[in-house]
Scaffold this motif. Structure first.
Motif, mmCIF file in Angstrom:
data_model
loop_
_atom_site.group_PDB
_atom_site.id
_atom_site.type_symbol
_atom_site.label_atom_id
_atom_site.label_comp_id
_atom_site.label_asym_id
_atom_site.label_seq_id
_atom_site.Cartn_x
_atom_site.Cartn_y
_atom_site.Cartn_z
ATOM 1 N N ALA A 118 0.827 -1.211 0.000
ATOM 2 C CA ALA A 118 0.000 0.000 0.000
ATOM 3 C C ALA A 118 0.860 1.259 0.000
ATOM 4 O O ALA A 118 2.041 1.247 0.346
ATOM 5 N N LYS A 119 0.249 2.362 -0.400
ATOM 6 C CA LYS A 119 0.896 3.664 -0.319
ATOM 7 C C LYS A 119 0.985 4.058 1.148
ATOM 8 O O LYS A 119 0.008 4.003 1.879
ATOM 9 N N GLY A 120 2.179 4.448 1.591
ATOM 10 C CA GLY A 120 2.377 4.758 3.005
ATOM 11 C C GLY A 120 2.421 6.240 3.274
ATOM 12 O O GLY A 120 1.690 7.024 2.680
ATOM 13 N N GLN A 121 3.319 6.631 4.170
ATOM 14 C CA GLN A 121 3.428 8.013 4.604
ATOM 15 C C GLN A 121 3.878 8.919 3.457
ATOM 16 O O GLN A 121 4.837 8.628 2.748
ATOM 17 N N ALA A 122 3.178 10.047 3.286
ATOM 18 C CA ALA A 122 3.535 11.033 2.266
ATOM 19 C C ALA A 122 4.522 12.046 2.835
ATOM 20 O O ALA A 122 4.461 12.396 4.029
ATOM 21 N N TYR A 123 5.424 12.527 1.988
ATOM 22 C CA TYR A 123 6.410 13.535 2.384
ATOM 23 C C TYR A 123 6.434 14.662 1.360
ATOM 24 O O TYR A 123 6.379 14.415 0.143
ATOM 25 N N TRP A 124 6.524 15.870 1.863
ATOM 26 C CA TRP A 124 6.764 17.055 1.045
ATOM 27 C C TRP A 124 8.264 17.305 1.117
ATOM 28 O O TRP A 124 8.815 17.535 2.188
ATOM 29 N N ILE A 125 8.943 17.222 -0.020
ATOM 30 C CA ILE A 125 10.403 17.301 -0.071
ATOM 31 C C ILE A 125 10.782 18.598 -0.768
ATOM 32 O O ILE A 125 10.540 18.768 -1.962
ATOM 33 N N ARG A 126 11.360 19.502 -0.020
ATOM 34 C CA ARG A 126 11.621 20.845 -0.527
ATOM 35 C C ARG A 126 13.085 21.230 -0.267
ATOM 36 O O ARG A 126 13.759 20.632 0.588
ATOM 37 N N PRO A 127 13.591 22.246 -0.985
ATOM 38 C CA PRO A 127 14.951 22.718 -0.706
ATOM 39 C C PRO A 127 15.065 23.194 0.743
ATOM 40 O O PRO A 127 14.212 23.933 1.235
ATOM 41 N N ASP A 204 22.319 17.124 1.801
ATOM 42 C CA ASP A 204 21.721 18.162 2.645
ATOM 43 C C ASP A 204 20.917 19.190 1.857
ATOM 44 O O ASP A 204 20.481 20.201 2.407
ATOM 45 N N PHE A 205 20.685 18.938 0.562
ATOM 46 C CA PHE A 205 19.983 19.923 -0.264
ATOM 47 C C PHE A 205 18.493 19.982 0.060
ATOM 48 O O PHE A 205 17.901 21.060 0.145
ATOM 49 N N PHE A 206 17.851 18.829 0.236
ATOM 50 C CA PHE A 206 16.420 18.764 0.504
ATOM 51 C C PHE A 206 16.139 18.441 1.969
ATOM 52 O O PHE A 206 16.970 17.838 2.659
ATOM 53 N N GLU A 207 14.961 18.817 2.407
ATOM 54 C CA GLU A 207 14.423 18.340 3.673
ATOM 55 C C GLU A 207 13.080 17.688 3.397
ATOM 56 O O GLU A 207 12.327 18.141 2.538
ATOM 57 N N ALA A 208 12.798 16.597 4.093
ATOM 58 C CA ALA A 208 11.567 15.829 3.889
ATOM 59 C C ALA A 208 10.625 16.059 5.061
ATOM 60 O O ALA A 208 10.979 15.792 6.214
ATOM 61 N N ILE A 209 9.436 16.560 4.770
ATOM 62 C CA ILE A 209 8.455 16.908 5.793
ATOM 63 C C ILE A 209 7.264 15.969 5.675
ATOM 64 O O ILE A 209 6.630 15.896 4.610
ATOM 65 N N PRO A 210 6.947 15.207 6.720
ATOM 66 C CA PRO A 210 5.779 14.326 6.641
ATOM 67 C C PRO A 210 4.496 15.138 6.544
ATOM 68 O O PRO A 210 4.312 16.130 7.261
ATOM 69 N N VAL A 211 3.617 14.747 5.627
ATOM 70 C CA VAL A 211 2.343 15.450 5.435
ATOM 71 C C VAL A 211 1.214 14.427 5.434
ATOM 72 O O VAL A 211 1.440 13.216 5.407
ATOM 73 N N SER A 212 -0.010 14.938 5.464
ATOM 74 C CA SER A 212 -1.171 14.054 5.558
ATOM 75 C C SER A 212 -1.493 13.413 4.210
ATOM 76 O O SER A 212 -0.891 13.730 3.178
ATOM 77 N N SER A 213 -2.483 12.547 4.213
ATOM 78 C CA SER A 213 -2.901 11.859 2.995
ATOM 79 C C SER A 213 -3.719 12.762 2.068
ATOM 80 O O SER A 213 -4.148 12.316 0.998
ATOM 81 N N LEU A 214 -3.924 14.027 2.424
ATOM 82 C CA LEU A 214 -4.644 14.946 1.539
ATOM 83 C C LEU A 214 -3.996 15.011 0.163
ATOM 84 O O LEU A 214 -4.683 15.115 -0.866
ATOM 85 N N VAL A 215 -2.668 14.945 0.137
ATOM 86 C CA VAL A 215 -1.958 15.072 -1.139
ATOM 87 C C VAL A 215 -2.213 13.875 -2.051
ATOM 88 O O VAL A 215 -1.978 13.952 -3.264
ATOM 89 N N ASN A 216 -2.706 12.779 -1.499
ATOM 90 C CA ASN A 216 -2.956 11.586 -2.318
ATOM 91 C C ASN A 216 -3.980 11.839 -3.416
ATOM 92 O O ASN A 216 -3.942 11.195 -4.467
ATOM 93 N N LYS A 217 -4.903 12.771 -3.175
ATOM 94 C CA LYS A 217 -5.966 13.051 -4.139
ATOM 95 C C LYS A 217 -5.619 14.289 -4.955
ATOM 96 O O LYS A 217 -5.366 15.358 -4.412
ATOM 97 N N VAL A 218 -5.646 14.131 -6.271
ATOM 98 C CA VAL A 218 -5.292 15.235 -7.161
ATOM 99 C C VAL A 218 -6.209 16.432 -6.956
ATOM 100 O O VAL A 218 -5.800 17.584 -7.150
ATOM 101 N N ALA A 219 -7.449 16.180 -6.555
ATOM 102 C CA ALA A 219 -8.410 17.269 -6.380
ATOM 103 C C ALA A 219 -8.043 18.194 -5.231
ATOM 104 O O ALA A 219 -8.536 19.327 -5.167
ATOM 105 N N ASN A 220 -7.198 17.748 -4.310
ATOM 106 C CA ASN A 220 -6.787 18.579 -3.179
ATOM 107 C C ASN A 220 -5.619 19.456 -3.603
ATOM 108 O O ASN A 220 -4.491 18.973 -3.758
ATOM 109 N N THR A 221 -5.889 20.738 -3.783
ATOM 110 C CA THR A 221 -4.871 21.643 -4.328
ATOM 111 C C THR A 221 -4.593 22.837 -3.419
ATOM 112 O O THR A 221 -3.910 23.771 -3.827
ATOM 113 N N ALA A 222 -5.083 22.811 -2.185
ATOM 114 C CA ALA A 222 -4.893 23.921 -1.261
ATOM 115 C C ALA A 222 -3.561 23.784 -0.520
ATOM 116 O O ALA A 222 -2.961 22.701 -0.486
ATOM 117 N N PRO A 223 -3.076 24.856 0.110
ATOM 118 C CA PRO A 223 -1.803 24.799 0.838
ATOM 119 C C PRO A 223 -1.771 23.748 1.942
ATOM 120 O O PRO A 223 -0.683 23.321 2.347
#
Length: 255
Positions: A118-127, A204-223
């Protein structure tokens, strides 16, 4: 692997970063997915001597490359990623690698740590220090049988660096600003000349931030899709162990 990313900078910030002309205003995009339009920068056509026009131009393309030789896109796989180690030799990508290399501006990307099948924990990976990055991209113009044309594109991926590998074993290729001109120069720089640019970002270029499953759905486009969530140490350990047992992904899968 990169199947979702975000671009939340302003049009002026993005244009300055890419070195292109003025861009029309566009909204912040927090959850960009394949088949949606994405921004790419490519080398502009030859300019006359003394021209003040920028030597790069930006265009919108469909995320999902369609090679020129495809007759019917309906039965063709969704090529939103290209493995950088193989792209120069693969029939689907080798023409674009030689003639239409591109930069894809982004504020970061999303990745999922697998938990078994299954798809597990989502991460937002940013500079880690903020700002924009440019992913290595490929662009191809596909002509429909009826004569209309559509610009399409894919992101190049490479092996993940040590900071990301516990989440996923692939990551998008990042082109450094000092290498923009060289990467885009398809007139004098052949694929073999830019091969060393197709490497993982520094650990050390990126940092990975755990985020909720909201990002799993393409329709969710809010911050809110980038809002940090708490992940327990026990959950992290279990997910890491599970991901290490999960077989590698296939290039054409979408999570």
């Amino acid at each position: 692997m990169c199947g979702r990313f975000a671009l939340t900078a302003t049009a002026d910030q993005t244009a300055a970063f890419l070195g292109v002309g003025e861009l029309e205003e566009f909204p912040a995009r927090y959850n960009i997915a394949p088949t949606q339009p994405i921004l790419m920068a490519v080398s502009a056509p030859s300019r006359p001597p003394g021209s003040n026009l920028p030597d790069r131009e930006a265009l919108l393309v469909r995320w999902g490359l369609i090679p020129g030789w495809v007759k019917d896109m309906r039965g063709f796989p969704l090529l939103f990623n290209a493995r950088s180690e193989e792209a120069a030799a693969k029939p689907s990508f080798r023409t674009a690698m030689r003639h239409r290399r591109a930069l894809v501006p982004a504020s970061g990307f999303y990745e999922w740590r697998q938990s078994g099948p299954a798809k597990g924990q989502a991460y937002w990976i940013r500079p880690r220090h903020g700002g924009l990055v440019a992913f290595a991209g490929l662009m191809e113009t596909w002509s429909e049988p009826g004569g209309s044309e559509m610009d399409t594109g894919a992101l190049l991926t490479t092996a993940a660096n040590p900071a990301i590998a516990h989440i996923h074993h692939r990551m998008p290729v990042v082109i450094e600003e000092k290498d923009f001109a060289r990467w885009l120069d398809c007139r004098t720089q052949e694929p073999r000349d830019v091969a060393e640019l197709l490497k993982p970002a520094e650990p050390d270029f990126f940092e990975a931030i755990p985020v909720s499953s909201l990002v799993n759905k393409v329709a969710n486009t809010a911050p809110e899709v980038q809002k940090r969530v708490e992940v327990s140490a026990l959950q992290e350990t279990k997910q890491k162990a599970s991901s290490e047992k999960t077989p590698g992904d296939t290039q054409m899968s979408l999570f």
